[in-house]
Write an enzyme that holds these catalytic residues in place. Structure first.
Site, PDB file in Angstrom:
ATOM      1  N   ASP A 170       0.834  -1.212  -0.104  1.00  0.00           N
ATOM      2  CA  ASP A 170       0.158  -0.022   0.063  1.00  0.00           C
ATOM      3  C   ASP A 170       0.684   1.264  -0.174  1.00  0.00           C
ATOM      4  OD1 ASP A 170      -2.620   1.520   0.399  1.00  0.00           O
ATOM      5  OD2 ASP A 170      -1.722   1.855   2.412  1.00  0.00           O
ATOM      6  N   GLU A 208       1.150  -0.623  -5.106  1.00  0.00           N
ATOM      7  CA  GLU A 208       0.283   0.705  -5.728  1.00  0.00           C
ATOM      8  C   GLU A 208       1.098   2.014  -5.508  1.00  0.00           C
ATOM      9  OE1 GLU A 208      -3.158   2.971  -3.493  1.00  0.00           O
ATOM     10  OE2 GLU A 208      -1.874   2.242  -2.381  1.00  0.00           O
TER      11      GLU A 208
END
Length: 728
Positions: free
Chosen positions: A405, A458
């Site tokens: 993330d 990401e």
């Protein structure tokens, strides 16, 4: 009389301010002989017992009414195994003395932990069931180098920090203690007097299980057995494999209708897993399941990186869920958050009274966007804690991939900061060199230790080489989310079709950089929250056009180079934004057949067709796997391209992004012959208008678009069609 224990030492021990309890407690050789000392608050009588015979060897004298006992063992010169018979409130209990056991952590482990190169720090740190000198119990180890005193407190000692102060291993800053009788299922924490003299209660950073929020204690829970990586699961992650990911938030996929409570891990295994398999997805991606205190963080602010959240059941229940997914042929991706952690006092923040896990300067250590703290990746023990965690989920739970993330927030020191709010690196640049090295090291170790498992980033900027090997200067991820493609295509689709001709490049631009990374095309949870509307609700027009636009878009997405990711609810065109506190709108699929059923059937057929035809996935990251046939017809908003496999087999993909059907639309092709329509998003089966080409169409020897042969098709309104060449 024995060597007298200084009264100040006794006072410090009882007050919990003595940092070296093993120098006083336990068995010691003194001038008077072999002496045993014990700190046993509330005890009235204490005897030293011979374990084999049960014979009382000596009664310890109470030197302080607050529970300090001492006594010399007659006729004994050498250390021996003993037990203590302790009378509390009139009841005698036979216990093993924690302070008769030697150091726990082996020198090599201590050295590797200090160097930050221990591949599996979780095998040493944390709480582990063990047997020492024939005594069963639990060994506890925690890194807190600046604490003045650390004790284990829990259900086994009335949460009393006086009873079990730990030994400090000064060479590593690790505190350790073996507690006889402490066992799996018992709650515990670390009570410490921190560097500033404050009394703190901390959860174990390496806890393998934790209490259900809002409680915050850790749970003694042994390491799960390792999960063997199968060749099938490894193959399903490869670059040439069909990868279609169903992204799920376990707490809101479906809930109990009577009380709106979550499904358990085992209920999800029985409901979610077969549903995802039936829908044709290849992978399940789980929003973070690490323990976290705040439901509204969706798991992205974890406090227990090594503990699956108790919201949905136990650690073993989560293992059951993963096993069920694997049995169904689904790989499992875990969203992993090594970028930041919350400020909750019971967790990592100022763990030992210093900024142990985080940077001390808020310009480096504080995320103002999320009110969270940033890991200090340059501290060896911190990066080791995180790298070990990545390996832990893959080895011990069978996780097949980690989606990392917010990578951009890690690799840039000025991420979401104004001038003066960040500190440049040693070369004056904005890159976080320590974070970059941490990510490269994590990917390298996973590649070496668990080959076949992969990582996905990401990453929202154009940082070069995110999914390129480290020897090419890359970060070493296997895949990168293509957020640029997602933004461009959604911006295009929300336009009224009459204006799309002026933004034609938003659909074509992605191919200009497609081969710079190994891309995943994500329609993730981030696109259906915070006022962005649902994907369906972004589509223009009336209800018919909204659904037609969505179907055409999905047909385009599944055909475009890159692996696929779809957040739950989008597969049946949920109309509302995602709400983490409620179930998906499954009622939209109740009653008679409707547009939502049509989208659900389309997504299933897209998955199955995409998986069946190698041309749609085998060469996602090879220029040979894609070729434009019509790229410049912006006036009619038509785009046509070819997907190709290694053997040269082709599938033609044609999209018409206007509500006007295009009849007799001619374009040049590479391979003449008979072409069969294998997917049409305008099919009546999906509640479209059922315009099309009657199943098959033959090419003509008519030149078009610089090619000798061509096809003449009907392009349905707001639709995408796929055609495959029939064998001669």
């Amino acid at each position: 009389m024995s060597d007298r224990i200084d009264r100040d030492v006794i006072n410090a021990l009882i007050a919990g301010h003595f940092a070296d309890p093993f120098s006083v407690l336990g068995m010691h050789k003194t001038t008077a002989g072999l002496e045993v000392r014990a700190l046993l608050p509330d005890a009235t009588d204490v005897w030293v017992i011979e374990p084999k015979t049960g014979r009382k060897l000596a009664k310890l004298e109470c030197l302080d009414s607050r529970g300090f006992f001492s006594g010399v063992i007659p006729r004994r010169k050498n250390f021996f195994r003993y037990q203590l018979a302790v009378v509390w409130h009139g009841q005698q209990n036979l216990i093993d003395d924690p302070y008769r056991f030697g150091p726990l952590i082996q020198e090599m482990d201590a050295w590797l932990l200090s160097e930050g190169t221990h591949l599996r720090p979780y095998e040493t740190l944390g709480a582990h069931a063990d047997t020492m000198d024939g005594v069963t119990g639990t060994r506890f180890s925690v890194w807190a180098p600046n604490a003045r005193r650390v004790s284990v407190v829990g259900q086994f000692n009335y949460w009393d920090g006086r009873r079990h102060p730990m030994r400090l291993r000064k060479e590593s800053g690790i505190w350790e203690l073996f507690i006889p009788g402490a066992h799996n299922g018992q709650l515990y924490k670390y009570e410490m007097i921190d560097a500033n003299g404050n009394l703190r209660l901390k959860s174990d950073p390496y806890a393998f299980e934790a209490q259900m929020r809002p409680e915050t204690a850790s749970l003694i829970c042994g390491l799960p057995e390792k999960v063997v990586q199968t060749e099938e699961r490894k193959k399903a992650n490869q670059f040439d494999a069909p990868i279609s990911i169903y992204e799920v938030h376990l707490g809101s996929w479906r809930r109990h209708t009577d009380n709106n409570f979550w499904l358990s891990y085992r209920e999800l295994a029985d409901q979610l897993v077969p549903y995802a398999k039936w829908m044709g997805f290849t992978h399940l991606e789980l929003l973070p399941i690490n323990e976290h205190p705040f439901d509204g963080s969706w798991g992205y602010q974890p406090t227990g990186l090594y503990a699956p959240t108790r919201r949905f059941g136990t650690r073993d229940d989560f293992r059951y869920f993963i096993d069920a997914a694997h049995a169904a042929g689904l790989n499992v991706i875990l969203d992993w958050v090594p970028g930041h952690f919350p400020t909750d006092d019971f967790a990592l923040a100022e763990f030992d009274g210093t900024n142990l896990y985080e940077h001390s300067d808020p310009r480096e250590g504080y995320h103002q966007d999320w009110n969270t703290l940033i890991y200090n990746y340059g501290r060896r023990e911190v990066s080791n804690f995180l790298v070990g965690n990545a390996l832990y989920w893959i080895e011990r739970f069978g996780i097949d991939a980690l989606r990392v993330d917010a990578v951009a927030s890690m690799i840039y020191r000025d991420y979401s900061r104004k001038e003066g709010e960040w500190i440049p690196n040693e070369f004056g640049g904005r890159e976080n060199l320590e974070a970059i090295e941490f990510l490269r090291n994590t990917n390298r170790i996973l590649g070496e230790q668990v080959s076949g498992a992969v990582t996905m980033a990401e990453e929202s900027t154009d940082f070069p080489g995110v999914s390129r090997p480290q020897d090419m200067g890359g970060l070493g991820f296997w895949y990168k989310w293509n957020l640029g493609w997602m933004h461009d295509t959604l911006d295009y689709m929300k336009l009224d079709p009459i204006y799309r001709q002026y933004h034609h490049d938003k659909l074509t631009f992605g191919m200009l950089y497609n081969n710079t990374e190994n891309f995943v095309l994500p329609l993730s949870h981030d696109e259906v929250v915070h006022g962005k509307k649902s994907i369906l609700d972004r589509m223009p027009g009336d209800a018919w056009q909204k659904f037609a636009n969505l179907r055409a878009y999905y047909g385009w997405m599944w055909a475009f180079p890159g692996k696929k990711l779809l957040f739950m609810g989008n597969e049946f065109a949920q109309g509302r934004e995602w709400n983490h506190d409620a179930s998906l709108d499954w009622h939209l699929l109740e009653g008679g057949d409707n547009w939502h059923h049509g989208v659900q059937r389309l997504v299933r057929d897209l998955n199955l067709t995409y998986r069946h035809h190698k041309a749609m996935h085998e060469l996602d990251f090879d220029p040979y796997g894609f070729e434009w046939l019509v790229v410049d017809d912006k006036e009619r908003s038509v785009l046509i391209f070819v997907r190709r496999d290694k053997e040269g087999n082709e599938i033609i993909v044609a999209s018409n992004f206007t509500p006007v059907p295009r009849h007799d639309y001619r374009f040049g092709i590479n391979q003449p012959g008979k072409w069969r329509e294998i997917l049409n998003t305008d099919s009546m089966h999906y509640h479209g208008s059922n315009a099309g080409n009657g199943g098959t169409v033959h090419s003509d020897e008519i030149a078009s678009h610089g090619r000798q042969h061509s096809l003449s098709l009907t392009l349905p309104p707001l639709a995408t069609i796929w055609l495959v060449r029939e064998a001669e």
